[in-house]
Design a protein around this motif. Sequence first.
Motif, PDB file in Angstrom:
ATOM      1  N   LEU A 126      71.323 -33.477 -50.928  1.00 43.12           N
ATOM      2  CA  LEU A 126      71.108 -33.326 -52.367  1.00 43.12           C
ATOM      3  C   LEU A 126      70.210 -34.401 -52.982  1.00 43.12           C
ATOM      4  CD1 LEU A 126      74.674 -32.106 -53.445  1.00 43.12           C
ATOM      5  CD2 LEU A 126      72.591 -30.761 -53.257  1.00 43.12           C
ATOM      6  N   THR A 127      69.221 -34.840 -52.204  1.00 38.94           N
ATOM      7  CA  THR A 127      68.260 -35.801 -52.761  1.00 38.94           C
ATOM      8  C   THR A 127      66.891 -35.156 -52.997  1.00 38.94           C
ATOM      9  OG1 THR A 127      67.685 -36.515 -50.529  1.00 38.94           O
ATOM     10  CG2 THR A 127      69.354 -37.830 -51.690  1.00 38.94           C
ATOM     11  N   GLY A 128      66.760 -33.844 -52.782  1.00 38.84           N
ATOM     12  CA  GLY A 128      65.460 -33.203 -52.998  1.00 38.84           C
ATOM     13  C   GLY A 128      65.545 -31.698 -52.829  1.00 38.84           C
ATOM     14  N   ALA A 129      64.390 -31.033 -53.050  1.00 40.09           N
ATOM     15  CA  ALA A 129      64.343 -29.565 -52.982  1.00 40.09           C
ATOM     16  C   ALA A 129      64.491 -29.071 -51.538  1.00 40.09           C
ATOM     17  CB  ALA A 129      63.024 -29.077 -53.555  1.00 40.09           C
ATOM     18  N   LEU A 130      65.092 -27.882 -51.395  1.00 39.15           N
ATOM     19  CA  LEU A 130      65.352 -27.312 -50.066  1.00 39.15           C
ATOM     20  C   LEU A 130      64.141 -26.537 -49.557  1.00 39.15           C
ATOM     21  CD1 LEU A 130      68.902 -26.060 -51.018  1.00 39.15           C
ATOM     22  CD2 LEU A 130      68.410 -27.907 -49.390  1.00 39.15           C
ATOM     23  N   GLU A 131      64.159 -26.209 -48.253  1.00 44.26           N
ATOM     24  CA  GLU A 131      63.145 -25.339 -47.654  1.00 44.26           C
ATOM     25  C   GLU A 131      63.336 -23.918 -48.240  1.00 44.26           C
ATOM     26  OE1 GLU A 131      60.612 -24.816 -45.687  1.00 44.26           O
ATOM     27  OE2 GLU A 131      61.016 -22.705 -45.365  1.00 44.26           O
ATOM     28  N   PRO A 132      62.292 -23.340 -48.851  1.00 45.90           N
ATOM     29  CA  PRO A 132      62.480 -22.046 -49.533  1.00 45.90           C
ATOM     30  C   PRO A 132      62.953 -20.906 -48.628  1.00 45.90           C
ATOM     31  CG  PRO A 132      60.360 -23.024 -50.115  1.00 45.90           C
ATOM     32  CD  PRO A 132      60.933 -23.881 -49.038  1.00 45.90           C
ATOM     33  N   THR A 133      62.510 -20.859 -47.360  1.00 48.83           N
ATOM     34  CA  THR A 133      62.881 -19.705 -46.510  1.00 48.83           C
ATOM     35  C   THR A 133      64.385 -19.607 -46.283  1.00 48.83           C
ATOM     36  OG1 THR A 133      62.485 -20.996 -44.494  1.00 48.83           O
ATOM     37  CG2 THR A 133      60.691 -19.545 -45.233  1.00 48.83           C
ATOM     38  N   ASN A 134      65.093 -20.743 -46.320  1.00 50.56           N
ATOM     39  CA  ASN A 134      66.541 -20.639 -46.084  1.00 50.56           C
ATOM     40  C   ASN A 134      67.378 -21.233 -47.209  1.00 50.56           C
ATOM     41  OD1 ASN A 134      66.558 -23.420 -45.562  1.00 50.56           O
ATOM     42  ND2 ASN A 134      66.298 -23.109 -43.384  1.00 50.56           N
ATOM     43  N   GLU A 135      66.813 -21.260 -48.411  1.00 49.61           N
ATOM     44  CA  GLU A 135      67.551 -21.855 -49.532  1.00 49.61           C
ATOM     45  C   GLU A 135      68.895 -21.168 -49.796  1.00 49.61           C
ATOM     46  OE1 GLU A 135      65.851 -23.500 -53.542  1.00 49.61           O
ATOM     47  OE2 GLU A 135      66.686 -21.510 -53.873  1.00 49.61           O
ATOM     48  N   PRO A 136      68.971 -19.814 -49.794  1.00 50.58           N
ATOM     49  CA  PRO A 136      70.280 -19.198 -50.077  1.00 50.58           C
ATOM     50  C   PRO A 136      71.361 -19.605 -49.063  1.00 50.58           C
ATOM     51  CG  PRO A 136      68.512 -17.584 -50.262  1.00 50.58           C
ATOM     52  CD  PRO A 136      67.905 -18.813 -49.654  1.00 50.58           C
ATOM     53  N   TYR A 137      70.987 -19.628 -47.781  1.00 59.31           N
ATOM     54  CA  TYR A 137      71.943 -20.034 -46.730  1.00 59.31           C
ATOM     55  C   TYR A 137      72.337 -21.498 -46.917  1.00 59.31           C
ATOM     56  CZ  TYR A 137      73.609 -20.914 -41.937  1.00 59.31           C
ATOM     57  OH  TYR A 137      74.349 -21.264 -40.833  1.00 59.31           O
ATOM     58  N   ALA A 138      71.332 -22.348 -47.192  1.00 63.01           N
ATOM     59  CA  ALA A 138      71.608 -23.779 -47.337  1.00 63.01           C
ATOM     60  C   ALA A 138      72.519 -24.046 -48.532  1.00 63.01           C
ATOM     61  CB  ALA A 138      70.294 -24.545 -47.484  1.00 63.01           C
ATOM     62  N   ILE A 139      72.273 -23.329 -49.643  1.00 63.09           N
ATOM     63  CA  ILE A 139      73.118 -23.513 -50.840  1.00 63.09           C
ATOM     64  C   ILE A 139      74.571 -23.152 -50.503  1.00 63.09           C
ATOM     65  CG2 ILE A 139      73.625 -22.544 -53.133  1.00 63.09           C
ATOM     66  CD1 ILE A 139      71.227 -24.294 -53.415  1.00 63.09           C
ATOM     67  N   ALA A 140      74.750 -22.059 -49.759  1.00 65.29           N
ATOM     68  CA  ALA A 140      76.112 -21.653 -49.382  1.00 65.29           C
ATOM     69  C   ALA A 140      76.762 -22.713 -48.495  1.00 65.29           C
ATOM     70  CB  ALA A 140      76.085 -20.303 -48.672  1.00 65.29           C
ATOM     71  N   LYS A 141      76.003 -23.250 -47.555  1.00 65.69           N
ATOM     72  CA  LYS A 141      76.579 -24.255 -46.650  1.00 65.69           C
ATOM     73  C   LYS A 141      76.882 -25.561 -47.399  1.00 65.69           C
ATOM     74  CE  LYS A 141      77.056 -22.013 -42.858  1.00 65.69           C
ATOM     75  NZ  LYS A 141      78.416 -21.777 -42.331  1.00 65.69           N
ATOM     76  N   ILE A 142      76.025 -25.914 -48.359  1.00 63.38           N
ATOM     77  CA  ILE A 142      76.304 -27.115 -49.160  1.00 63.38           C
ATOM     78  C   ILE A 142      77.587 -26.892 -49.971  1.00 63.38           C
ATOM     79  CG2 ILE A 142      75.471 -28.566 -51.067  1.00 63.38           C
ATOM     80  CD1 ILE A 142      72.577 -27.988 -50.004  1.00 63.38           C
ATOM     81  N   ALA A 143      77.760 -25.673 -50.487  1.00 66.33           N
ATOM     82  CA  ALA A 143      78.987 -25.359 -51.236  1.00 66.33           C
ATOM     83  C   ALA A 143      80.220 -25.530 -50.342  1.00 66.33           C
ATOM     84  CB  ALA A 143      78.915 -23.935 -51.784  1.00 66.33           C
ATOM     85  N   GLY A 144      80.115 -25.126 -49.090  1.00 64.30           N
ATOM     86  CA  GLY A 144      81.242 -25.277 -48.150  1.00 64.30           C
ATOM     87  C   GLY A 144      81.606 -26.745 -47.943  1.00 64.30           C
ATOM     88  N   ILE A 145      80.577 -27.573 -47.762  1.00 62.52           N
ATOM     89  CA  ILE A 145      80.821 -29.024 -47.599  1.00 62.52           C
ATOM     90  C   ILE A 145      81.522 -29.568 -48.840  1.00 62.52           C
ATOM     91  CG2 ILE A 145      79.703 -31.299 -47.487  1.00 62.52           C
ATOM     92  CD1 ILE A 145      77.304 -29.991 -46.160  1.00 62.52           C
ATOM     93  N   LYS A 146      80.987 -29.179 -50.004  1.00 64.00           N
ATOM     94  CA  LYS A 146      81.524 -29.716 -51.249  1.00 64.00           C
ATOM     95  C   LYS A 146      82.939 -29.208 -51.523  1.00 64.00           C
ATOM     96  CE  LYS A 146      78.299 -32.496 -52.164  1.00 64.00           C
ATOM     97  NZ  LYS A 146      78.595 -33.954 -52.080  1.00 64.00           N
ATOM     98  N   MET A 147      83.252 -27.984 -51.066  1.00 66.28           N
ATOM     99  CA  MET A 147      84.628 -27.504 -51.200  1.00 66.28           C
ATOM    100  C   MET A 147      85.568 -28.369 -50.380  1.00 66.28           C
ATOM    101  SD  MET A 147      84.784 -23.379 -51.247  1.00 66.28           S
ATOM    102  CE  MET A 147      86.522 -23.361 -51.701  1.00 66.28           C
ATOM    103  N   CYS A 148      85.185 -28.648 -49.142  1.00 66.99           N
ATOM    104  CA  CYS A 148      86.058 -29.476 -48.294  1.00 66.99           C
ATOM    105  C   CYS A 148      86.278 -30.846 -48.940  1.00 66.99           C
ATOM    106  CB  CYS A 148      85.463 -29.630 -46.893  1.00 66.99           C
ATOM    107  SG  CYS A 148      85.509 -28.099 -45.954  1.00 66.99           S
ATOM    108  N   GLU A 149      85.199 -31.419 -49.459  1.00 64.35           N
ATOM    109  CA  GLU A 149      85.318 -32.727 -50.128  1.00 64.35           C
ATOM    110  C   GLU A 149      86.226 -32.647 -51.350  1.00 64.35           C
ATOM    111  OE1 GLU A 149      80.752 -34.299 -49.296  1.00 64.35           O
ATOM    112  OE2 GLU A 149      81.577 -34.474 -51.322  1.00 64.35           O
ATOM    113  N   ALA A 150      86.040 -31.583 -52.156  1.00 68.42           N
ATOM    114  CA  ALA A 150      86.808 -31.455 -53.396  1.00 68.42           C
ATOM    115  C   ALA A 150      88.295 -31.233 -53.115  1.00 68.42           C
ATOM    116  CB  ALA A 150      86.246 -30.303 -54.234  1.00 68.42           C
ATOM    117  N   TYR A 151      88.603 -30.409 -52.114  1.00 72.35           N
ATOM    118  CA  TYR A 151      90.018 -30.145 -51.799  1.00 72.35           C
ATOM    119  C   TYR A 151      90.670 -31.409 -51.227  1.00 72.35           C
ATOM    120  CZ  TYR A 151      89.881 -25.162 -52.871  1.00 72.35           C
ATOM    121  OH  TYR A 151      89.790 -23.959 -53.542  1.00 72.35           O
ATOM    122  N   ARG A 152      89.906 -32.175 -50.472  1.00 77.75           N
ATOM    123  CA  ARG A 152      90.435 -33.453 -49.965  1.00 77.75           C
ATOM    124  C   ARG A 152      90.704 -34.389 -51.145  1.00 77.75           C
ATOM    125  NH1 ARG A 152      90.212 -36.777 -45.280  1.00 77.75           N
ATOM    126  NH2 ARG A 152      89.423 -35.000 -44.127  1.00 77.75           N
TER     127      ARG A 152
END
Length: 308
Positions: A126-152
């Motif tokens: 989260l320090t810069g813009a993502l690669e456009p070809t896989n932005e939707p997948y990357a956003i979903a995976k970042i959400a997964g990481i952040k969910m684990c962090e938030a639930y912890r």
Amino acid sequence: MEKTSKIYVAGHRGMVGSAILRRLRKAGFTHFVLRTSAELDLRDQAAVNRFFETERPDYVFLAAAKVGGIHANNVYRAEFIYDNLMIETNVIHAAHVYGVKKLLFLGSSCIYPKMAPQPLKEEYLLTGALEPTNEPYAIAKIAGIKMCEAYRAQYGSRFISAMPTNLYGPNDNYDLETSHVLPALMRKFIEATKYDAPAVTIWGTGAPRREFMHVDDLADACLFMMEHYDEALFLNVGTGRDVSILELAQKIKAITGFQGEIRHDTSKPDGTPRKLLDVSRLKAAGWQARISLDEGLRMVYEDVKDKF
Ligand code: GFB
């Protein structure tokens, strides 16, 4: 984990999930709860809740995901964001509600900014813009990481995340439209050799650099992290080495014995210029990859050479 603990491997028929299951069985774990996607649609919240309420697994490896190579990510953008967000939200929340002892979430190295410094350290998220070809997948995976962090953070859940580099190995996808580069090139070179074709065409310029890890190494790292790692920060999982796509093509060409030339289709995207993970945190925790790319390519070649 006890050898008799009830373990749910979500996505056990995929390349990653099947490797985790093989690794767990080899380590002596015996009590698994498994569902194919036809038996349990992880995008269906009510079905996921019913499953967790009935089965009450102790440990969860969340390896279920909609995945694919650069073309599939770029074209099926809605499916990549919807399917992955739904799977993660439903499984991670159910793991919290139904008292799972520990959960390992699997992400991807495409979570990092396209132009992040190399090798990629965990803190570059989260320090810069993502690669456009896989932005939707990357956003979903970042959400997964952040969910684990938030639930912890809020509930004290022992949810951890691993970010693997580009993977290959048994049960990979060899469909030339939707696959990743390594299985695609393996298939193209095997077929070109078999049919005596004059050339093999690779997508893009061949200049992008990628790090490739055998999925058995990833599975070993997942077991290691489940047993020895319990912190909020996700960990990169890779080999620490990368090659250009052209070098990969030349390695596969040599293994298959193909005599023709390598051509480029530059109408296809290159994607991220480089994606090399910094694996020093996982190494400091006590784990490192064992299977070299040359060894892994040979294993894959032996596995699939008669399939095409
Ligand atoms: O493996 P790949 O599809 O995914 O492509 P990414 C890697 C590079 O190989 C790109 C080139 O520069 C492709 O243009 N390439 C050359 C080919 N020939 C081929 C070919 O025949 N097939 C394919 N597929 N590529 C994906 C992401 O990115 O990797 C995902 O879209 C995820 O989100 C995954 O992170 C691991 O490494 O570019």
